[in-house]
Design a protein around this motif. Structure first.
Motif, PDB file in Angstrom:
ATOM      1  N   MET A   1     -31.849 -31.620  -3.907  1.00 57.03           N
ATOM      2  CA  MET A   1     -31.161 -30.354  -3.700  1.00 57.03           C
ATOM      3  C   MET A   1     -32.110 -29.185  -3.825  1.00 57.03           C
ATOM      4  N   LYS A   2     -33.199 -29.366  -4.586  1.00 58.82           N
ATOM      5  CA  LYS A   2     -34.150 -28.287  -4.800  1.00 58.82           C
ATOM      6  C   LYS A   2     -34.667 -27.737  -3.499  1.00 58.82           C
ATOM      7  N   PHE A   3     -35.003 -28.608  -2.564  1.00 60.98           N
ATOM      8  CA  PHE A   3     -35.622 -28.169  -1.331  1.00 60.98           C
ATOM      9  C   PHE A   3     -34.632 -27.418  -0.447  1.00 60.98           C
ATOM     10  N   LEU A   4     -33.367 -27.869  -0.431  1.00 65.61           N
ATOM     11  CA  LEU A   4     -32.357 -27.151   0.339  1.00 65.61           C
ATOM     12  C   LEU A   4     -32.147 -25.759  -0.225  1.00 65.61           C
ATOM     13  N   THR A   5     -32.108 -25.652  -1.555  1.00 64.62           N
ATOM     14  CA  THR A   5     -31.904 -24.353  -2.178  1.00 64.62           C
ATOM     15  C   THR A   5     -33.053 -23.413  -1.871  1.00 64.62           C
ATOM     16  N   ARG A  99     -32.672 -34.844  14.323  1.00 69.68           N
ATOM     17  CA  ARG A  99     -33.294 -33.588  14.742  1.00 69.68           C
ATOM     18  C   ARG A  99     -32.473 -32.402  14.246  1.00 69.68           C
ATOM     19  N   ILE A 100     -33.151 -31.346  13.833  1.00 66.65           N
ATOM     20  CA  ILE A 100     -32.509 -30.103  13.426  1.00 66.65           C
ATOM     21  C   ILE A 100     -33.340 -28.925  13.909  1.00 66.65           C
ATOM     22  N   MET A 142     -31.276 -31.598   4.556  1.00 69.47           N
ATOM     23  CA  MET A 142     -30.567 -30.892   5.621  1.00 69.47           C
ATOM     24  C   MET A 142     -29.696 -31.847   6.430  1.00 69.47           C
ATOM     25  N   LEU A 143     -30.214 -33.034   6.716  1.00 73.15           N
ATOM     26  CA  LEU A 143     -29.434 -34.012   7.471  1.00 73.15           C
ATOM     27  C   LEU A 143     -28.169 -34.399   6.717  1.00 73.15           C
ATOM     28  N   LEU A 146     -25.707 -30.987   6.587  1.00 72.91           N
ATOM     29  CA  LEU A 146     -25.139 -30.536   7.855  1.00 72.91           C
ATOM     30  C   LEU A 146     -24.159 -31.554   8.424  1.00 72.91           C
ATOM     31  N   ALA A 147     -24.414 -32.843   8.167  1.00 70.67           N
ATOM     32  CA  ALA A 147     -23.495 -33.887   8.627  1.00 70.67           C
ATOM     33  C   ALA A 147     -22.433 -34.200   7.580  1.00 70.67           C
ATOM     34  N   PHE A 148     -22.492 -33.529   6.424  1.00 64.96           N
ATOM     35  CA  PHE A 148     -21.609 -33.787   5.288  1.00 64.96           C
ATOM     36  C   PHE A 148     -21.454 -35.292   5.068  1.00 64.96           C
ATOM     37  N   ASP A 149     -22.603 -35.919   4.767  1.00 65.03           N
ATOM     38  CA  ASP A 149     -22.676 -37.362   4.535  1.00 65.03           C
ATOM     39  C   ASP A 149     -22.106 -37.659   3.149  1.00 65.03           C
TER      40      ASP A 149
END
Length: 225
Positions: A1-5, A99-100, A142-143, A146-149
């Protein structure tokens, strides 16, 4: 989560004002994913069972998403600032291959492109290669979001559903950078998110609003170029 934040809350914050539409807040119609032990058919067990069903239905809906294309508005609220820091842009997502493209268009132009194992930084539309472990971790985070996995997210967060969305809280305090994440499902598209709100321990928060979202439709030919 650190990297997304770091990615969404710090690196690409802007300074453009935007109006936030009203959305439904978490309410009384909450149900936990985890079911309590025991054999009696108590109200708590009934709520847990409803949560299990909702979790399975939600996971199935989002697992069927192959592509996403959407505009977004990002608001960063900080205790030291009287006004939110706001930016906006557009993103495209493809599950297979992974891909994003996440691109800010106002008040500046930058962002990033993730194409398989390759990550690029965008500067006014120009791609520049980025290497290292952090880029790969950003791609993975991110994957998932965004896909709410949901199956993957449930390994790291407790998930509580409410009518129209869910609240996610970290299962561990280790490297805890967020208190909780609240997501709202788009009322006009059950396979899309309309809003993500990330609350930090110190009171700061970041909100992402998704607009004009399209799922499982052909993406622009230049989406990842």
């Amino acid at each position: 989560m650190k990297f997304l934040t770091v990615l969404l809350c710090v690196l690409y914050a802007g300074a453009l004002g935007a109006q936030t539409p009203d959305v439904q807040k978490p309410g009384a119609a909450e149900a936990q994913i985890e079911a309590p032990s025991g054999s009696s058919d108590s109200p708590a067990q009934a709520a847990a069972s409803a949560g299990d069903v909702r979790a399975r239905e939600t996971a199935a809906r989002f697992a069927a998403v192959d592509t996403i294309h959407s505009r977004f508005v990002q608001e960063k609220r900080m205790a030291l600032l009287t006004e939110p820091v706001v930016s906006e842009g557009v993103f495209s997502f493809q599950k297979n291959p992974a891909r994003i493209r996440w691109e800010y268009t106002k008040p500046f132009q930058n962002g990033f492109v993730i194409d398989g194992e390759h990550t690029f930084r965008l500067e006014k539309g120009v791609k520049k290669a980025v290497k290292g472990v952090m880029a790969r971790n950003i791609a993975a985070q991110m994957l998932v979001w965004l896909a709410f996995d949901l199956p993957t997210l449930s390994k790291t967060y407790s998930v509580t559903f409410f009518d129209g969305g869910a609240v996610l809280k970290p299962l561990s305090d280790k490297n805890r950078m967020l208190e909780q994440i609240t997501v709202w499902f788009a009322p006009d598209n059950p396979q899309a998110l309309s809003k993500i709100e990330m609350a930090e321990p110190g009171g700061d928060s970041t909100t992402l609003l998704f607009l004009d979202t399209e799922t499982n439709r052909p993406l622009p030919q230049d989406a990842f170029k």
